[in-house]
Write a protein that holds these residues in place. Structure first.
Motif, PDB file in Angstrom:
ATOM      1  N   SER A  98       0.833  -1.201   0.000  1.00 47.04           N
ATOM      2  CA  SER A  98       0.000   0.000   0.000  1.00 47.04           C
ATOM      3  C   SER A  98       0.872   1.257   0.000  1.00 47.04           C
ATOM      4  O   SER A  98       0.608   2.208  -0.762  1.00 47.04           O
ATOM      5  CB  SER A  98      -0.917   0.002   1.223  1.00 47.04           C
ATOM      6  N   ALA A  99       1.915   1.255   0.806  1.00 48.48           N
ATOM      7  CA  ALA A  99       2.795   2.427   0.884  1.00 48.48           C
ATOM      8  C   ALA A  99       3.553   2.624  -0.429  1.00 48.48           C
ATOM      9  O   ALA A  99       3.661   3.753  -0.933  1.00 48.48           O
ATOM     10  CB  ALA A  99       3.774   2.269   2.045  1.00 48.48           C
ATOM     11  N   TYR A 100       4.093   1.539  -1.000  1.00 46.94           N
ATOM     12  CA  TYR A 100       4.839   1.645  -2.245  1.00 46.94           C
ATOM     13  C   TYR A 100       3.933   2.108  -3.382  1.00 46.94           C
ATOM     14  O   TYR A 100       4.308   2.940  -4.218  1.00 46.94           O
ATOM     15  CB  TYR A 100       5.469   0.307  -2.610  1.00 46.94           C
ATOM     16  N   SER A 101       2.712   1.561  -3.421  1.00 46.75           N
ATOM     17  CA  SER A 101       1.783   1.923  -4.489  1.00 46.75           C
ATOM     18  C   SER A 101       1.334   3.371  -4.357  1.00 46.75           C
ATOM     19  O   SER A 101       1.198   4.085  -5.361  1.00 46.75           O
ATOM     20  CB  SER A 101       0.571   0.991  -4.457  1.00 46.75           C
ATOM     21  N   GLU A 102       1.117   3.814  -3.129  1.00 42.43           N
ATOM     22  CA  GLU A 102       0.706   5.196  -2.924  1.00 42.43           C
ATOM     23  C   GLU A 102       1.792   6.160  -3.398  1.00 42.43           C
ATOM     24  O   GLU A 102       1.503   7.227  -3.949  1.00 42.43           O
ATOM     25  CB  GLU A 102       0.394   5.440  -1.453  1.00 42.43           C
ATOM     26  N   ALA A 103       3.054   5.775  -3.174  1.00 44.11           N
ATOM     27  CA  ALA A 103       4.165   6.642  -3.577  1.00 44.11           C
ATOM     28  C   ALA A 103       4.383   6.636  -5.078  1.00 44.11           C
ATOM     29  O   ALA A 103       4.658   7.676  -5.687  1.00 44.11           O
ATOM     30  CB  ALA A 103       5.443   6.208  -2.860  1.00 44.11           C
ATOM     31  N   TRP A 104       4.259   5.461  -5.708  1.00 43.52           N
ATOM     32  CA  TRP A 104       4.702   5.324  -7.094  1.00 43.52           C
ATOM     33  C   TRP A 104       3.596   5.137  -8.118  1.00 43.52           C
ATOM     34  O   TRP A 104       3.866   5.267  -9.320  1.00 43.52           O
ATOM     35  CB  TRP A 104       5.681   4.147  -7.190  1.00 43.52           C
ATOM     36  N   ASN A 105       2.404   4.848  -7.712  1.00 42.68           N
ATOM     37  CA  ASN A 105       1.336   4.614  -8.695  1.00 42.68           C
ATOM     38  C   ASN A 105       0.293   5.715  -8.721  1.00 42.68           C
ATOM     39  O   ASN A 105      -0.738   5.578  -9.371  1.00 42.68           O
ATOM     40  CB  ASN A 105       0.636   3.272  -8.441  1.00 42.68           C
TER      41      ASN A 105
END
Length: 328
Positions: free
Chosen positions: A309-316
């Motif tokens: 969730s954190a990675y997707s929020e940052a990069w997607n």
């Protein structure tokens, strides 16, 4: 012969002028002779160093063409550590010469001391000239010719950009947790990039490096290019970022892990899959154009829902211009 003061950087001399020199150059067609008149005094209204550079510039422009004599554009010298690209460049077609000017500002000393000084500054000038050539082969630069017209000077062999990245990886220090086998895997994955694509990718990476510094302070701009091998098991990511620090390192690692997870979720070939990320970050100290950093992951990363969730929020997330990415 009586001469009047002149702003020209040359003068005619009598053949028996004791102050003139004769340059003799041996060539396959026989000796080539050129009479060299005495040097004129440098302009008195500026310091000797800049005056000597200006004199060399105008002499080259006078005896040749001002269109072929270049100096570094003023805006290209910003940054306290940026390497100066020669005192002047002479460019014609695919040939060029780097001009380094050294001025002696003290009264002449005995011949042996003068010869030693000449040898010392000549060695320094040669090192500087080689640095200029190396810098122009790494990244283009904007130059101004003798008519004050701007032109981009590109000495790059773009396909060599990938070679330099390979050399960076091959010669870098390994973290304590890594082995030579890990290094070999990284080199092998990067070497999968087809030879026919390396010039295109090299040009793109150089363009990225020119682009990413242009953001407000405290911001970081990212640009990426990805390639998935035809069998779906090897993913290559190359990119550039404004700077390199602990935050950029963590963000790049998150990006590589997220893209690896997304590919393996789509292909279902998790155990066989690997992803290599290579990040270039520009340097401004003049020692080299960029730093190279790598992240390689393989297999099941076992990312938690919170991490995804954190990675997707940052990069997607979608930016204002419709692109997907992050500017942090």
């Amino acid at each position: 012969m009586i001469e009047q003061p002149t702003s020209a950087l040359y003068r005619f001399v009598e053949h028996d002028d004791p102050d003139s020199l004769t340059l003799v150059v041996d060539t396959p067609q026989g000796p080539h002779l050129r009479r060299i008149p005495p040097a004129l005094p440098l302009p008195s209204h500026i310091d000797p160093g800049p005056g000597a550079e200006a004199a060399a510039h105008h002499a080259a422009a006078t005896w040749g063409m001002p269109d072929f004599v270049f100096q570094q554009a003023a805006h290209a010298t910003k940054g306290s550590g940026r390497r100066e690209l020669g005192d002047r460049l002479l460019l014609s077609g695919r040939r060029d010469a780097v001009v380094q000017v050294k001025a002696r500002t003290i009264p002449p000393k005995p011949d042996a001391q003068e010869a030693a000084w000449i040898q010392k500054v000549a060695a320094k000038a040669m090192s500087q000239a080689k640095g200029t050539v190396r810098q122009l082969r790494m990244a283009p630069a904007e130059m101004l010719n003798g008519r004050n017209r701007a032109m981009g000077v590109d000495g790059t062999n773009a396909h060599l950009t990938i070679r330099v990245m390979l050399e960076d990886i091959a010669l870098s220090m390994l973290d304590d947790s890594l082995t030579e086998a890990n290094r070999f895997s990284v080199l092998s994955d990067l070497d999968r990039l087809p030879v026919t694509a390396r010039a295109e990718w090299g040009h793109l990476l150089l363009d990225m490096l020119r682009d990413v510094p242009h953001v407000p302070d405290e911001h970081c701009k990212w640009r990426f290019r990805r390639m998935l091998h035809e069998d779906g098991t090897h993913q290559l990511i190359v990119g550039a970022a404004t700077r390199f620090d602990a935050g950029v390192r963590a963000a790049f690692s998150a990006y590589v892990q997220l893209r690896h997870h997304e590919v393996t979720a789509r292909t279902g070939r998790t155990e066989e899959a690997s992803t290599l990320g290579v990040l270039l970050t520009p340097r401004h100290d003049g020692s080299r154009p960029w730093d190279t950093s790598t992240v390689r992951v393989h297999g099941d990363l076992e990312l938690s829902e919170e991490e995804l969730s954190a990675y997707s929020e940052a990069w997607n997330r979608t930016t204002e211009d419709g692109a997907v990415g992050a500017d942090i």
